[in-house]
Design an enzyme around this catalytic site. Sequence first.
Site, PDB file in Angstrom:
ATOM      1  N   HIS A 366      38.302  28.972  41.621  1.00  0.00           N
ATOM      2  CA  HIS A 366      38.053  30.136  42.472  1.00  0.00           C
ATOM      3  C   HIS A 366      37.142  31.174  41.834  1.00  0.00           C
ATOM      4  CE1 HIS A 366      40.787  29.568  45.920  1.00  0.00           C
ATOM      5  NE2 HIS A 366      41.593  28.980  45.072  1.00  0.00           N
ATOM      6  N   LYS A 557      38.179  45.259  50.334  1.00  0.00           N
ATOM      7  CA  LYS A 557      38.443  44.133  49.440  1.00  0.00           C
ATOM      8  C   LYS A 557      38.875  44.708  48.096  1.00  0.00           C
ATOM      9  CE  LYS A 557      34.344  42.704  50.190  1.00  0.00           C
ATOM     10  NZ  LYS A 557      33.648  41.418  50.227  1.00  0.00           N
ATOM     11  N   ARG A 558      39.294  43.829  47.210  1.00  0.00           N
ATOM     12  CA  ARG A 558      39.670  44.290  45.878  1.00  0.00           C
ATOM     13  C   ARG A 558      38.523  45.093  45.265  1.00  0.00           C
ATOM     14  NH1 ARG A 558      39.305  41.191  41.093  1.00  0.00           N
ATOM     15  NH2 ARG A 558      38.698  39.429  42.398  1.00  0.00           N
ATOM     16  N   LYS A 563      31.860  43.289  43.092  1.00  0.00           N
ATOM     17  CA  LYS A 563      31.822  43.423  44.553  1.00  0.00           C
ATOM     18  C   LYS A 563      30.945  44.597  44.982  1.00  0.00           C
ATOM     19  CE  LYS A 563      36.349  41.210  45.034  1.00  0.00           C
ATOM     20  NZ  LYS A 563      36.008  40.006  45.810  1.00  0.00           N
ATOM     21  N   THR A 665      36.757  35.695  52.045  1.00  0.00           N
ATOM     22  CA  THR A 665      37.327  35.358  53.352  1.00  0.00           C
ATOM     23  C   THR A 665      37.313  36.577  54.272  1.00  0.00           C
ATOM     24  OG1 THR A 665      39.557  35.747  52.460  1.00  0.00           O
ATOM     25  CG2 THR A 665      38.793  33.467  52.568  1.00  0.00           C
ATOM     26  N   LYS A 669      36.679  36.886  58.385  1.00  0.00           N
ATOM     27  CA  LYS A 669      37.564  37.595  59.320  1.00  0.00           C
ATOM     28  C   LYS A 669      36.798  38.629  60.130  1.00  0.00           C
ATOM     29  CE  LYS A 669      41.143  36.869  55.893  1.00  0.00           C
ATOM     30  NZ  LYS A 669      41.721  37.431  54.669  1.00  0.00           N
TER      31      LYS A 669
END
Length: 822
Positions: A366, A557-558, A563, A665, A669
């Site tokens: 992952h 998100k985290r 990110k 993901t 969504k």
Amino acid sequence: MKSKSPNTSLRTGTKAAEIRQAFLDHLTCSLGRLPAYASAHDHYLALALTVRDHVVHLGVSSFGGKESKPQRRVAYLSAEFLPGPHLANHLLNLGLSETARKALASLDIDLDAVLEQEEEPGLGNGGLGRLASCYLDSLATVGVQSIGYGIRYEFGIFDQQIRDGWQVEITDKWLHGGNPWEIHRPGAARDVGFGGHTESWTDDFGRHRVRWLPAITVRGEAYDTPISGYNSDHIALMRLWKSEATESFDFEAFNHGNYDRAVEQKVDSENLSKVLYPNDSFRHGKELRLKQQFFFSSCSLQDMLRILEMQGAGPENFHEHWAVQLNDTHPAVAVAELMRLLIDVHLLAWDQAWEITRATFSYTNHTLLPEALEKWPIDLFGELLPRHLEIILEINARFLDEVRAAFPGEDWRIARLSIIDENGPRYVRMAHLACVGSHTVNGVAELHSELVKQTVLADFAEIWPEKFTNVTNGVTPRRFVALANPGLSTLLSKAAGKTWPGKLSKLSKLEALADDAEFRAKWRQVKLANKSRLAELITERTGILTDPTSLFDVQVKRIHEYKRQHLNLLHILSLYLKIKRDPTADIPARTFIFGGKAAPGYFLAKQIIRISTAAGELINDDPDIAGRLKVVFFPDFNVRNAQYVYPAADLSEQISMAGMEASGTGNMKMSLNGALTIGTLDGANVEIREAVGEENFFLFGLTADEVSEVEVCGHHPRQHYESDTELRETIDFIASGALGGGSGLFQPLIANLLEHDPYLVLADFRAYGEAQQRVSELWTNPEDWARASILNTARMGKFSSDRSIREYCQRIWKVKPGKPSE
């Protein structure tokens, strides 16, 4: 799926009157409450127990049915699961939502108020755990016998509060009100050892034998949560292990007045399943994490062997009955544990045991972050798991002998492939153990799977190219559209037929409606209603007023540097400065919504949260801005809150540095709910862009290859700062202290960007701003935006987790689903 068994109608009847009676029976008999005195939480528990009867009945039927030949079962080993609230999801999957609403309404009880009572199980940190839960949902939906094994954390991922702009972690007491969904299975309890030493001898048959004598033993108690499938006769099980002492009370110590020692073993044992991801900055934290990983891996394998024995099969047939998926490296120690169980306990020969082990396991990678590929100091590993270290050393020796034979004289290859990292202090490399001990290794998006083979596992891919494959992640459309977005769900059912939640490819029927002005108007009405619902929640949680007609620009998100939430914030502040300079600037109204949790010890991630709240404090009440920009940090982002956020998003921010995000993901969504994506060619963004059409995706930034080039040639972030006036002005504005807290508040973040910028935020700033300008241009044409939004949803059929699971079944697990594919 409605029960057809007549002898269970009292517990699993599907008419409103039957559900009403079952609800009242549980309220009175299970909870001991008279209806007149029952609280809202009592109503939730009674309805949950009523619905659980339906789900458990399906489970007994699907797991207990007689088969001419037992099916191969899937065991999904994961340190995290994020199932979200169960009740509404079960009602949807069972087709009982409206019936339950009618049954409760006859008692003057509002179903929505009951649903709000449910605590969310905080058993995961983010995408890894949510993916695991999507896969359990899909395993049940497609009809595969499966168990998701993990840990029953007493305290899950922390609840997040924002105080004075900073993240504050609050204990997540998700079990405080009881958990009606779980079923304790005392008969499945397993013992797990730690520490001690090993003894070896030759037995009467001339076999080399080893006995592990642990210093301490902990008991794993099993708790089952049934997971229903959509319109399916099957369920999946989420079996979580709680740690307990084998002897919880030392009576002798108590009698001698040593009261603390009397319960010492109980406290130490229960700490194993106390909290998700203890801080591993120190040796004690590392020790606890390794213990957790071994604890649930050992309990799970022992449980599989127990079930195998119940089926009348022997350990030599283990791989024929179980396909075991390692969800990342957390359960990789299971490779050594299965070998121990087979050779030490069941007395199989090494070669036979190794053949079984490699035929059993497959491994999902992952991450491409080297620090996330777990490795354990060899002294710590040997101290906690002495027998397993011996087994790993033997696996490694035999494996490296094979490598030497295939590549004579290439000692560099030996060093890179070895399960033991010999460069400096010695470590056990868990990803290497997972690769060597598995028959298949997969990435989770096409780009990611290629990068896995080119980077972190390149040496293994070179010697075993046939072992590597890709299964792109997917999400369940049941929770994240049908449940989260009822307005859109109704529209989709009219346009594509009511079966789309189980056959997502049917959404392609929407394509023909993208040019229908009446349908576009209905589409916009649904989106506006979702945004209004979220706007009310934002005001309730934060006090910030937002305009639902503005563009909802969402990054949830985290919180992590890779990110690149701070890239988004630099752009926001640049827009703010532009409006301050020129109040007539053509900048459409936007609401920027952030959400996500930072790891408690991750200082720069916490700074990113703080700068987002500071930006909001500055911008939201500035009269010069007049509401044209709003910045919101939505606290405690979790599955429940995601069900409000995803349907309301107009723009989905997927802006990680290319080559860093395995899949993502959240991108799926939001796109499935009609959001357009601004993003880099990273993770599943690549495939989403191909699916929805590049004209319906706002692409920017360096590619993974270009990122590699920059890293080879050297990155000089100050050059971007010096050469880009807008960037320099924005960074200088932050450094000036204009965001509050003094000029030094955000100095660590600024210094990191100017001196290091490991995720190339400054290098992508200009391209990101240009892509955002294209967003603004399209947003000013509502008809064109709505058309692109419809096409995003229509073309997302590939990204159902049902498709992902069918690919796992066909290519990796060799399991045949019970329901035909779409």
